[in-house]
Design a protein around this motif. Sequence first.
Motif, mmCIF file in Angstrom:
data_model
loop_
_atom_site.group_PDB
_atom_site.id
_atom_site.type_symbol
_atom_site.label_atom_id
_atom_site.label_comp_id
_atom_site.label_asym_id
_atom_site.label_seq_id
_atom_site.Cartn_x
_atom_site.Cartn_y
_atom_site.Cartn_z
ATOM 1 N N ILE A 212 0.826 -1.206 0.000
ATOM 2 C CA ILE A 212 0.000 0.000 0.000
ATOM 3 C C ILE A 212 0.863 1.259 0.000
ATOM 4 O O ILE A 212 0.629 2.196 -0.748
ATOM 5 C CB ILE A 212 -0.953 0.016 1.220
ATOM 6 C CG1 ILE A 212 -1.953 -1.137 1.116
ATOM 7 C CG2 ILE A 212 -1.684 1.349 1.317
ATOM 8 C CD1 ILE A 212 -2.901 -1.237 2.283
ATOM 9 N N THR A 231 -4.108 5.112 6.401
ATOM 10 C CA THR A 231 -3.397 5.629 5.231
ATOM 11 C C THR A 231 -4.229 6.716 4.574
ATOM 12 O O THR A 231 -5.315 7.062 5.057
ATOM 13 C CB THR A 231 -3.096 4.490 4.234
ATOM 14 O OG1 THR A 231 -2.302 4.996 3.167
ATOM 15 C CG2 THR A 231 -4.380 3.899 3.658
ATOM 16 N N SER A 234 -5.467 8.019 -2.354
ATOM 17 C CA SER A 234 -4.525 8.454 -3.386
ATOM 18 C C SER A 234 -5.213 8.729 -4.719
ATOM 19 O O SER A 234 -4.700 9.464 -5.554
ATOM 20 C CB SER A 234 -3.438 7.386 -3.600
ATOM 21 O OG SER A 234 -3.988 6.248 -4.236
ATOM 22 N N ASP A 236 -5.406 6.639 -6.949
ATOM 23 C CA ASP A 236 -4.768 5.752 -7.909
ATOM 24 C C ASP A 236 -5.473 4.399 -7.897
ATOM 25 O O ASP A 236 -5.684 3.805 -6.824
ATOM 26 C CB ASP A 236 -3.284 5.580 -7.552
ATOM 27 C CG ASP A 236 -2.571 4.656 -8.507
ATOM 28 O OD1 ASP A 236 -2.331 5.058 -9.652
ATOM 29 O OD2 ASP A 236 -2.259 3.514 -8.100
ATOM 30 N N LYS A 238 -4.524 1.403 -8.865
ATOM 31 C CA LYS A 238 -3.712 0.296 -8.354
ATOM 32 C C LYS A 238 -3.638 0.345 -6.832
ATOM 33 O O LYS A 238 -3.739 -0.688 -6.154
ATOM 34 C CB LYS A 238 -2.308 0.373 -8.951
ATOM 35 C CG LYS A 238 -1.411 -0.781 -8.532
ATOM 36 C CD LYS A 238 -0.031 -0.664 -9.186
ATOM 37 C CE LYS A 238 0.864 -1.830 -8.735
ATOM 38 N NZ LYS A 238 2.227 -1.719 -9.323
ATOM 39 N N HIS A 239 -3.493 1.556 -6.293
ATOM 40 C CA HIS A 239 -3.436 1.711 -4.835
ATOM 41 C C HIS A 239 -4.742 1.261 -4.201
ATOM 42 O O HIS A 239 -4.745 0.551 -3.189
ATOM 43 C CB HIS A 239 -3.151 3.175 -4.485
ATOM 44 C CG HIS A 239 -3.082 3.440 -3.010
ATOM 45 N ND1 HIS A 239 -4.182 3.863 -2.285
ATOM 46 C CD2 HIS A 239 -2.057 3.332 -2.119
ATOM 47 C CE1 HIS A 239 -3.827 4.009 -1.018
ATOM 48 N NE2 HIS A 239 -2.554 3.701 -0.906
ATOM 49 N N GLU A 240 -5.858 1.674 -4.782
ATOM 50 C CA GLU A 240 -7.165 1.285 -4.252
ATOM 51 C C GLU A 240 -7.364 -0.223 -4.305
ATOM 52 O O GLU A 240 -7.965 -0.820 -3.409
ATOM 53 C CB GLU A 240 -8.277 1.998 -5.033
ATOM 54 C CG GLU A 240 -8.307 3.507 -4.837
ATOM 55 C CD GLU A 240 -8.467 3.880 -3.372
ATOM 56 O OE1 GLU A 240 -9.321 3.277 -2.694
ATOM 57 O OE2 GLU A 240 -7.737 4.772 -2.915
ATOM 58 N N GLU A 242 -4.985 -2.465 -4.029
ATOM 59 C CA GLU A 242 -4.174 -3.030 -2.957
ATOM 60 C C GLU A 242 -4.872 -2.850 -1.611
ATOM 61 O O GLU A 242 -4.835 -3.749 -0.757
ATOM 62 C CB GLU A 242 -2.790 -2.361 -2.918
ATOM 63 C CG GLU A 242 -1.929 -2.593 -4.142
ATOM 64 C CD GLU A 242 -1.406 -4.023 -4.220
ATOM 65 O OE1 GLU A 242 -1.677 -4.817 -3.287
ATOM 66 O OE2 GLU A 242 -0.744 -4.356 -5.218
ATOM 67 N N GLN A 260 -8.850 4.775 5.344
ATOM 68 C CA GLN A 260 -8.294 5.824 4.491
ATOM 69 C C GLN A 260 -8.877 7.187 4.866
ATOM 70 O O GLN A 260 -10.030 7.291 5.273
ATOM 71 C CB GLN A 260 -8.608 5.537 3.021
ATOM 72 C CG GLN A 260 -7.876 4.329 2.457
ATOM 73 C CD GLN A 260 -8.234 4.098 1.004
ATOM 74 O OE1 GLN A 260 -9.329 3.644 0.692
ATOM 75 N NE2 GLN A 260 -7.311 4.424 0.110
#
Length: 429
Positions: A212, A231, A234, A236, A238-240, A242, A260
């Motif tokens: 992450i 955290t 973002s 993003d 890909k980040h979401e 993960e 988040q």
Amino acid sequence: MTKPVARTIAAVVAIGVVCCVVVLIVAVRLPGGNNRPETGNVMPEGSPTVSALPGDISRNATPNQAPEEVKRVKNMTSKEVWERAQEIYASWYRSSTVERVLKEANMTPDELPDDVTEELKTTVQFEGIVRTWEFDPQNKQVVIYAVSARNEEHEKELSAFQGRQVGGWIFNVVWEPYVPSSVKRALKEANMTPEELPDEVKEEMENIGVQIGDIRKWELDPQNNRVTAHTYFSGDAKHEKEVQAAQGRQVAGWTFNVVQERYVPVAVRQALKEANMTPEELSDEVKEEMKNIVQSAEIGSIRTWELDPQNKQATVYVYSIPKENDVDAIQGKQVDGWTFTVIHDVNYEKEHEKDLEQLAAELMQLQKDHPELQISSFATSATEIDMWVFNRTPENEALNGTVMHNRTVLIYWSPVDYALRMAREEAGW
């Protein structure tokens, strides 16, 4: 320290702005330290990077004496001077580390045989995996607590010290599992020991941290066997992905959750405080727009924000606006019912530029007029005044820790400067 010098320094630091001193400086960042820039002389062309220098330096450290075996070597090249400087630095650093460990153990150097001291110095090169050194004078043991699974080559070399006998003392190496600092903090806050958290959970926390990224903090709930990672959003994909993959993950009877939140810059948090608002009272869209403005270099430097919740107005005061800027794109922009306004703070800009010019002139004059301070460079922030010196002297030591204009003066001595000067003296430069 004479009163005229103190008054001169007080006059300089009263300006209270961040300034790059108009002297030739090189930034030095030493591993494991307080992450402040160390400054000194310009290094010769082709000089090695700081990462090549061993060890770490604690603030306000100074050698008790010059390194042993100082040789006079003429006609040395720049590269050879640098190599010698590294040797001097490493020799001093190993000695200072042993002195620190002895002090922590309430022992004097005389209580440890010279050959044991020299042997201990050779372990300093492995400090990347050494957590601490301990002395047991009753049983004449040197115990090295080291972290495994960090550096295989160093682990192998450090393991060779296990059971080594020197001067009637025995070296022992105690290996411990690696625990990231963020996990250590979470364990401490939960009043837990590393042994109370299964190794699989600690390993999974490390994996999730890598997957992450940007974990603000970990939270442990031993009663319900829950691990929460805090955290930031973002945006993003890909980040979401993960984050969702980690959500609800079960490991060794513990459940993982990810919380988040929107990142709110410090300047925006201050504006919220002054407006008696909480971050939750602003929509995510407005906070995201404010974050984008703060992170945008094209708008200029931000002096402050003002929030008017009744009229839903967000005003940003800026200065030093570049020719190519995004001011027009932000001026009057509507985001979720809030109107953004940009005000060019011309008066502050003029005073800011004037202060910078005056500060640079004052610092250069101070450096010239008071050689006893051995000043390398200055930097100021809202809370601190950093002063780098080539050597520690009674005059500059008297300033360390004092408060001037609500700022704490911190003296920094650069070991790189010291080692480089020693090497230059040996070379006859």
